[in-house]
Enzyme design. Structure first.
Site, PDB file in Angstrom:
ATOM      1  N   ASP A   1     -28.451-116.241   0.241  1.00  0.00           N
ATOM      2  CA  ASP A   1     -28.979-114.473   0.429  1.00  0.00           C
ATOM      3  C   ASP A   1     -30.061-114.651   0.642  1.00  0.00           C
ATOM      4  OD1 ASP A   1     -25.743-114.112   0.615  1.00  0.00           O
ATOM      5  OD2 ASP A   1     -26.281-113.313  -1.288  1.00  0.00           O
TER       6      ASP A   1
ATOM      7  N   GLU B   1     -23.736-106.104   6.651  1.00  0.00           N
ATOM      8  CA  GLU B   1     -25.242-105.869   5.351  1.00  0.00           C
ATOM      9  C   GLU B   1     -26.173-106.500   5.700  1.00  0.00           C
ATOM     10  OE1 GLU B   1     -21.893-108.438   3.479  1.00  0.00           O
ATOM     11  OE2 GLU B   1     -21.744-109.526   4.803  1.00  0.00           O
TER      12      GLU B   1
END
Length: 475
Positions: free
Chosen positions: A16, A179
């Site tokens: 991420d 997301e």
């Protein structure tokens, strides 16, 4: 001659990622869940060669809770300070900040408490207003696939309203699991870069609006297409001092975790175009020429004064667990869960994405069990075990091999293609294969780790001398 790079530029579990540039320097951080220290800070001068310079979270999680803790972060520089926002799905939206990216960083501060609040990203606008956008974790909130925007105090102390649903991806054909939003402003327009579709098969979308509250129009700008790069998404947009645009994102590689790719990016007709017409590239020119080679540390000679920045514990460490002394790492054989996946006192680092051979020397003093472990959802290790006056070399279902008490044994692991692990040992006759091959497995949203551990009743001590990671394999 123009220097080139080949993806992935960070070939290990740097999950991420988000990236920014401050002056001529690039900085990157990633999610770390309940590992301590967490939120590593990486530095580069060219977006290709990276080194670890510190961590933004140095304490916090007492227990191993797979998939909990520090989720996807956003890294920003504002008003002379570095800011990292992250979601803890069981706590809320948190932020830490520092004047120097090497630290010290402030203690985590909760900007918005609540369950299922994830993947936050702030924006400080030119008019002095501040905002934060975030996603939702269905496991805690009961909803996902939508993004919520809040007005925020300029000092990032709290949100100022109940929030506005700015993107409901349930209304967008084909969208699922939207997301990881990153919020930007460019040429008067507001942009949300956000992945969708899941980490293994998803894509990268961007959303554009004239008002920060929308309405937003969307476009898919990066997807696998005819390439071998599955799920190319979730990352950050950054530019170079010369004005070129780039996008860094992850690719899920199972036991290797989420490796980081670098894509060229251009603006055409008011929209970003990533990679090669929206598909990931395998290689290209280094964005900033002339940078020095570098990569995150892996080997460690334990010369101190501290552990290498590549190491982290599975949860908050107790100082009594370990000591650096005379060029060795000494781990106390402490009590804890028998299952190493649940044990905080495992010192680990990311499994390299390329074939490699890992070795370390181990001496076991007193009763206990210690060794080198490859750990994900499942694990296997090679090490020593001592009970009473008997010491043995152990590895999986292998018949234990007696070793003279106090003997220093080299233990190792050869990591082959597909993360197939062959354990190694040298008890005096040379390095040889031991035990059965082990298929490394991923953990919960993380890749496997290379770890060192010592377990027992607290009376024994494991002494590790030089941890070496060698690319390729040794015979």
């Amino acid at each position: 001659m123009t220097a080139t790079y080949r993806n992935p530029v960070l070939n290990a579990d740097w999950s991420d990622p988000d990236v920014i540039r401050v002056g001529d320097d690039f900085y990157l951080t990633v999610s770390t869940f309940t590992k301590v220290p967490g939120l590593p800070i990486l530095h580069s001068r060219d977006l290709v060669n990276w080194t670890i310079i510190g961590h933004a979270v140095t304490s916090g999680y007492a227990d191993v809770r797979p998939g909990c803790g520090v989720w996807a972060p956003s890294l920003r520089h504002h008003d002379g300070r570095f800011w990292i926002f992250y979601g803890d799905p069981d706590v809320g939206i948190c932020q830490v900040n520092a004047a120097d990216p090497r630290g010290p960083w402030t203690a985590p501060h909760v900007v918005k408490p609540g369950l299922g609040l994830i993947d936050p990203c702030p924006l400080w606008d030119e008019d002095g207003q501040a905002y934060v956008v975030h996603g939702w974790a269905k496991s805690r909130a009961g909803v996902n696939n939508r993004l919520t925007l809040h007005r925020m105090a300029p000092d990032a102390s709290a949100v100022l309203d109940e929030g506005t649903l700015v993107i409901d991806a349930d209304l967008l054909p084909g969208y699922r699991t939207l997301e990881g939003p990153k919020l930007y402003k460019r040429d008067g327009a507001y942009w949300i870069f956000a992945p969708a579709g899941g980490v293994e098969q998803g894509w990268q979308s961007v959303f554009r609006a004239e008002s920060i509250f929308g309405p937003y129009e969307d476009r898919i700008v990066l997807e696998q297409g005819g390439t071998d790069v599955n799920g190319p998404h979730q990352g950050g947009w950054v530019n170079t001092p010369s004005g070129e645009h780039w996008f860094m994102h992850f690719q899920d590689r199972g036991p290797y975790g989420r490796v980081v790719h670098l894509q060229p990016m251009a603006w055409e007709d008011g929209w970003p175009v990533m990679g090669d017409k929206g598909e990931p590239v395998l290689e290209g020119p280094v964005p900033v020429q002339g940078g020095a080679p570098g990569e995150p540390a892996t080997s460690d000679d334990f010369a101190g004064p501290a552990l290498g920045l590549q190491w982290s514990w599975q949860a908050e460490p107790d100082p009594s667990w370990w000591e650096l002394r005379d060029g060795t790492l000494r781990l106390a054989c402490v009590e804890g869960p028998e299952d190493l996946t649940e044990r905080p006192a495992v010192l680990g680092q990311r499994l390299p994405g390329d074939p490699c051979t890992v070795t370390t020397s181990l001496t076991l003093a007193g009763d206990g069990r210690a060794g080198l472990v490859v750990l994900g959802f499942t694990y296997a290790f090679a090490g020593l075990e001592r009970t009473g006056d008997k010491t043995v070399l152990v590895c999986g279902d292998m018949e234990p091999v007696p070793v003279e008490d106090g003997t220093t044994v080299t233990v190792g692991a050869r990591i082959g293609d597909g993360a197939l692990v062959t354990f190694l040992a040298d008890t005096g006759e040379g390095l040889r294969e031991i035990g059965a091959p082990f298929q490394a497995t991923q953990g919960r949203w993380v890749g496997a780790v290379l770890g060192l551990f010592a377990a027992g009743s607290g009376t024994g001590q494991a002494i590790f001398d030089t941890f070496t990671v060698q690319r390729g394999s040794i015979q």
